[in-house]
Design a protein around this motif. Structure first.
Motif, PDB file in Angstrom:
ATOM      1  N   THR A 187       0.709  -1.196  -0.024  1.00  0.00           N
ATOM      2  CA  THR A 187       0.106   0.029  -0.061  1.00  0.00           C
ATOM      3  C   THR A 187       0.765   1.131  -0.193  1.00  0.00           C
ATOM      4  OG1 THR A 187      -0.259  -0.251   2.416  1.00  0.00           O
ATOM      5  CG2 THR A 187      -2.050  -1.254   0.935  1.00  0.00           C
ATOM      6  N   PHE A 188       2.100   1.198   0.307  1.00  0.00           N
ATOM      7  CA  PHE A 188       3.046   2.347   0.277  1.00  0.00           C
ATOM      8  C   PHE A 188       4.383   1.888  -0.215  1.00  0.00           C
ATOM      9  CE2 PHE A 188       3.964   1.024   4.297  1.00  0.00           C
ATOM     10  CZ  PHE A 188       5.551   1.102   4.378  1.00  0.00           C
ATOM     11  N   ARG A 189       5.213   2.823  -0.800  1.00  0.00           N
ATOM     12  CA  ARG A 189       6.714   2.498  -1.044  1.00  0.00           C
ATOM     13  C   ARG A 189       7.376   3.708  -0.407  1.00  0.00           C
ATOM     14  NH1 ARG A 189       8.960   4.814  -5.857  1.00  0.00           N
ATOM     15  NH2 ARG A 189       7.459   6.141  -7.095  1.00  0.00           N
ATOM     16  N   PHE A 190       8.784   3.681  -0.431  1.00  0.00           N
ATOM     17  CA  PHE A 190       9.585   4.437   0.041  1.00  0.00           C
ATOM     18  C   PHE A 190      10.563   4.925  -1.112  1.00  0.00           C
ATOM     19  CE2 PHE A 190      13.363   6.335   1.967  1.00  0.00           C
ATOM     20  CZ  PHE A 190      13.184   7.492   2.599  1.00  0.00           C
ATOM     21  N   ASP A 191      10.816   5.918  -1.483  1.00  0.00           N
ATOM     22  CA  ASP A 191      11.643   6.568  -2.378  1.00  0.00           C
ATOM     23  C   ASP A 191      12.769   7.590  -1.659  1.00  0.00           C
ATOM     24  OD1 ASP A 191      12.556   8.867  -4.527  1.00  0.00           O
ATOM     25  OD2 ASP A 191      12.225   7.178  -5.671  1.00  0.00           O
ATOM     26  N   PRO A 192      14.053   7.215  -1.882  1.00  0.00           N
ATOM     27  CA  PRO A 192      14.950   7.928  -1.108  1.00  0.00           C
ATOM     28  C   PRO A 192      14.731   9.567  -1.600  1.00  0.00           C
ATOM     29  CG  PRO A 192      16.004   5.921  -1.756  1.00  0.00           C
ATOM     30  CD  PRO A 192      14.579   6.037  -2.435  1.00  0.00           C
ATOM     31  N   ALA A 193      14.492   9.955  -2.634  1.00  0.00           N
ATOM     32  CA  ALA A 193      14.391  11.297  -3.000  1.00  0.00           C
ATOM     33  C   ALA A 193      12.951  11.935  -2.672  1.00  0.00           C
ATOM     34  CB  ALA A 193      14.575  11.365  -4.464  1.00  0.00           C
ATOM     35  N   GLN A 194      11.911  11.125  -2.761  1.00  0.00           N
ATOM     36  CA  GLN A 194      10.685  11.716  -2.671  1.00  0.00           C
ATOM     37  C   GLN A 194       9.901  11.433  -1.299  1.00  0.00           C
ATOM     38  OE1 GLN A 194       9.393  10.016  -6.477  1.00  0.00           O
ATOM     39  NE2 GLN A 194       8.328  11.941  -6.497  1.00  0.00           N
ATOM     40  N   GLY A 195      10.462  10.430  -0.262  1.00  0.00           N
ATOM     41  CA  GLY A 195       9.985   9.977   0.938  1.00  0.00           C
ATOM     42  C   GLY A 195       8.958   8.819   0.426  1.00  0.00           C
ATOM     43  N   TYR A 196       8.022   8.749   1.261  1.00  0.00           N
ATOM     44  CA  TYR A 196       6.655   7.723   1.276  1.00  0.00           C
ATOM     45  C   TYR A 196       5.868   8.145   0.219  1.00  0.00           C
ATOM     46  CZ  TYR A 196       8.766   5.779   5.635  1.00  0.00           C
ATOM     47  OH  TYR A 196       9.646   5.288   6.625  1.00  0.00           O
ATOM     48  N   LEU A 197       5.726   7.191  -0.628  1.00  0.00           N
ATOM     49  CA  LEU A 197       4.663   7.275  -1.652  1.00  0.00           C
ATOM     50  C   LEU A 197       3.425   6.276  -1.467  1.00  0.00           C
ATOM     51  CD1 LEU A 197       7.118   8.142  -4.647  1.00  0.00           C
ATOM     52  CD2 LEU A 197       5.805   9.636  -3.321  1.00  0.00           C
ATOM     53  N   PRO A 198       2.150   6.657  -1.834  1.00  0.00           N
ATOM     54  CA  PRO A 198       1.119   5.757  -1.696  1.00  0.00           C
ATOM     55  C   PRO A 198       1.344   4.653  -2.938  1.00  0.00           C
ATOM     56  CG  PRO A 198       0.265   7.920  -2.426  1.00  0.00           C
ATOM     57  CD  PRO A 198       1.741   7.731  -2.142  1.00  0.00           C
ATOM     58  N   LEU A 199       0.776   3.451  -2.881  1.00  0.00           N
ATOM     59  CA  LEU A 199       0.363   2.651  -4.050  1.00  0.00           C
ATOM     60  C   LEU A 199      -0.900   2.463  -4.525  1.00  0.00           C
ATOM     61  CD1 LEU A 199       3.287   0.003  -3.235  1.00  0.00           C
ATOM     62  CD2 LEU A 199       3.264   1.720  -4.865  1.00  0.00           C
ATOM     63  N   LEU A 200      -1.924   2.808  -3.670  1.00  0.00           N
ATOM     64  CA  LEU A 200      -3.346   2.216  -4.168  1.00  0.00           C
ATOM     65  C   LEU A 200      -3.863   3.595  -4.768  1.00  0.00           C
ATOM     66  CD1 LEU A 200      -4.986   0.986  -0.689  1.00  0.00           C
ATOM     67  CD2 LEU A 200      -4.062  -0.064  -2.824  1.00  0.00           C
ATOM     68  N   LYS A 201      -4.756   3.258  -5.728  1.00  0.00           N
ATOM     69  CA  LYS A 201      -5.601   4.398  -6.404  1.00  0.00           C
ATOM     70  C   LYS A 201      -6.483   5.092  -5.648  1.00  0.00           C
ATOM     71  CE  LYS A 201      -4.830   2.399 -11.019  1.00  0.00           C
ATOM     72  NZ  LYS A 201      -5.579   1.530 -12.255  1.00  0.00           N
ATOM     73  N   ASP A 202      -6.801   6.150  -5.856  1.00  0.00           N
ATOM     74  CA  ASP A 202      -7.606   6.803  -4.856  1.00  0.00           C
ATOM     75  C   ASP A 202      -9.177   6.173  -5.250  1.00  0.00           C
ATOM     76  OD1 ASP A 202      -9.221   8.700  -3.349  1.00  0.00           O
ATOM     77  OD2 ASP A 202      -8.832  10.546  -4.426  1.00  0.00           O
ATOM     78  N   ARG A 203     -10.171   6.343  -4.381  1.00  0.00           N
ATOM     79  CA  ARG A 203     -11.571   5.932  -4.726  1.00  0.00           C
ATOM     80  C   ARG A 203     -12.470   6.417  -3.895  1.00  0.00           C
ATOM     81  NH1 ARG A 203      -9.035   0.420  -4.161  1.00  0.00           N
ATOM     82  NH2 ARG A 203      -7.484   1.729  -4.730  1.00  0.00           N
TER      83      ARG A 203
END
Length: 208
Positions: free
Chosen positions: A119-135
């Motif tokens: 449901t999320f991933r971590f990018d060293p440059a951008q930080g925490y990012l969501p993986l689910l689509k909005d609904r």
């Protein structure tokens, strides 16, 4: 077939949040009879304890390490639960407020599905990012106090901001909250709050 996921978070079938959910689902079924409704009762459906191999799997994933066989099996359970959310086109959460916050079963579900790579991933440059689509999501919260008018008897609603932030963290931003309260005290304010909330719930369900 499009799907609505309903997270039922009260242990009482006749609770105010459960009753509000029935109002929603009755109106939703009339408006969208072709939809599948997937009900997950957090008090009856299996939720793994967030410890041992599943906890180790989370930290292995965060550290970029390969799973052991035990970690892989434990993570697969979390994945199956998260997929029920990921596959839902709409979401309904009905929950009481306990001690100013959410029931521990709802927190357990959150801890199980809030996993890196699910449901999320971590990018060293951008930080925490969501993986689910909005609904579109509706959250019905029943509480002993009245958090609509501010007559909260000195209590603080920590459930609403927490759920809003958590859902945002995994990618769900289209969220509408419907409070039901007060549910304790004199009969007339309880009746009025229930009727007002049910009216709003029915209207939301009809166009959800």
């Amino acid at each position: 077939m499009p799907k609505l996921l309903h997270l039922s978070c009260s242990p009482r079938a006749d609770s105010e949040s459960s009753t509000g959910a029935r109002v929603f689902l009755d109106n939703f079924r009339q408006a969208r009879p072709d939809w599948d409704i997937d009900v997950m009762n957090l008090w009856k459906d299996y939720l793994p304890e967030f410890e041992g191999h599943i906890l180790e799997a989370k930290y292995s994933r965060l550290g970029g390490l390969a799973f052991t066989d035990s970690q892989r099996d434990a993570f697969a359970i979390a994945e199956r639960i998260a997929v029920r959310l990921a596959l839902a086109d709409r979401v309904l959460i009905s929950t009481p407020m306990w001690n100013f916050h959410i029931p521990y079963k709802l927190k357990q579900w959150i801890d199980v599905i809030t996993q890196p790579g699910l449901t999320f991933r971590f990018d060293p440059a951008q930080g925490y990012l969501p993986l689910l689509k909005d609904r579109p999501t509706v959250v019905i919260i029943a509480s002993g106090s009245d958090f609509v008018t501010g007559m909260n008897r000195g209590r603080i609603d920590m459930a609403t901001p927490y759920l809003r932030e958590l859902l945002h963290f995994i990618g769900i931003n289209d969220v509408r909250f419907v409070p039901i309260g007060p549910t304790a005290g004199p009969a007339e304010p309880i009746r009025a709050a229930r009727e007002n909330a049910h009216r709003r719930i029915a209207e939301l369900a009809a166009r959800f």
